[in-house]
Design a protein around this motif. Structure first.
Motif, short mmCIF file in Angstrom:
data_model
loop_
_atom_site.label_atom_id
_atom_site.label_comp_id
_atom_site.label_asym_id
_atom_site.label_seq_id
_atom_site.Cartn_x
_atom_site.Cartn_y
_atom_site.Cartn_z
N GLU A 137 0.99 -1.23 0.09
CA GLU A 137 -0.10 0.10 -0.13
C GLU A 137 0.82 1.25 -0.01
O GLU A 137 0.39 2.40 -0.51
CB GLU A 137 -0.87 0.02 1.22
N ILE A 138 2.01 1.24 0.68
CA ILE A 138 2.73 2.56 0.76
C ILE A 138 3.32 2.72 -0.80
O ILE A 138 3.35 3.82 -1.11
CB ILE A 138 3.96 2.06 1.90
N ALA A 139 3.89 1.65 -1.28
CA ALA A 139 4.58 1.85 -2.49
C ALA A 139 3.54 2.48 -3.48
O ALA A 139 3.86 3.26 -4.29
CB ALA A 139 5.07 0.42 -3.10
N ASN A 140 2.29 1.69 -3.39
CA ASN A 140 1.25 2.33 -4.31
C ASN A 140 0.77 3.77 -4.20
O ASN A 140 0.70 4.50 -4.93
CB ASN A 140 -0.15 1.28 -4.27
N TRP A 141 0.48 4.11 -2.84
CA TRP A 141 0.22 5.37 -2.45
C TRP A 141 1.18 6.42 -3.01
O TRP A 141 0.82 7.57 -3.47
CB TRP A 141 -0.07 5.35 -0.78
N TYR A 142 2.43 6.15 -2.53
CA TYR A 142 3.69 7.15 -3.17
C TYR A 142 4.14 7.12 -4.38
O TYR A 142 5.09 7.72 -4.64
CB TYR A 142 4.54 7.14 -1.92
N GLY A 143 3.94 5.86 -5.04
CA GLY A 143 4.32 5.72 -6.32
C GLY A 143 6.02 5.37 -6.17
O GLY A 143 6.75 5.75 -7.26
N VAL A 144 6.10 4.54 -5.46
CA VAL A 144 7.43 4.17 -5.32
C VAL A 144 7.60 2.53 -5.67
O VAL A 144 6.85 1.67 -5.27
CB VAL A 144 7.95 4.12 -3.82
N PRO A 145 8.61 2.18 -6.76
CA PRO A 145 8.73 0.70 -7.08
C PRO A 145 9.01 -0.32 -5.77
O PRO A 145 9.64 0.34 -4.97
CB PRO A 145 9.95 0.82 -7.95
N ASN A 146 8.46 -1.25 -5.53
CA ASN A 146 8.64 -2.25 -4.72
C ASN A 146 9.17 -3.54 -5.29
O ASN A 146 8.24 -4.40 -5.44
CB ASN A 146 7.65 -2.53 -3.75
#
Length: 106
Positions: free
Chosen positions: A33-42
């Motif tokens: 969820e954090i990666a999706n919310w902030y647009g950071v690749p995971n």
């Protein structure tokens, strides 16, 4: 299958298609969820390590820590959610799971 570095969409797709068990593929464990919310690749920075659990990239974990999203520091999460970096004891892994039949929204 060994993925040396995720440097293209095709390699990321290959990584996601690695079957971890009868029921799970790697892509099932890369959702954040954090990666999706902030647009950071995971996805793993060192994908040639054996895959055993859910994963947070160092950048996603650090962002979650800085934003107060219940993430420990990167150093405390090495060999935990950040499984491709060892801690002082070596490599390890952590995963968070939800058992749908027991989950109840309040």
């Amino acid at each position: 299958m060994t993925i040396k570095k995720v440097s293209s969409i095709a390699k990321l797709e290959d990584l996601g298609r690695i079957q971890l068990s009868k029921s799970f593929f790697m892509r099932d464990f890369l959702y954040s969820e954090i990666a999706n919310w902030y647009g950071v690749p995971n996805f793993p920075e060192h994908p040639d390590i054996a895959i055993r659990s859910a994963y947070r990239s160092p950048s996603v974990n650090q962002l979650g820590n800085e934003k107060g999203h219940n993430c420990a520091s990167n150093e405390k999460n090495f060999a935990s959610h950040i499984w491709d970096y060892p801690d002082e004891k070596g490599y390890g892994a952590t995963t968070c799971i939800v058992i749908p039949s027991f989950f109840r929204a309040i």
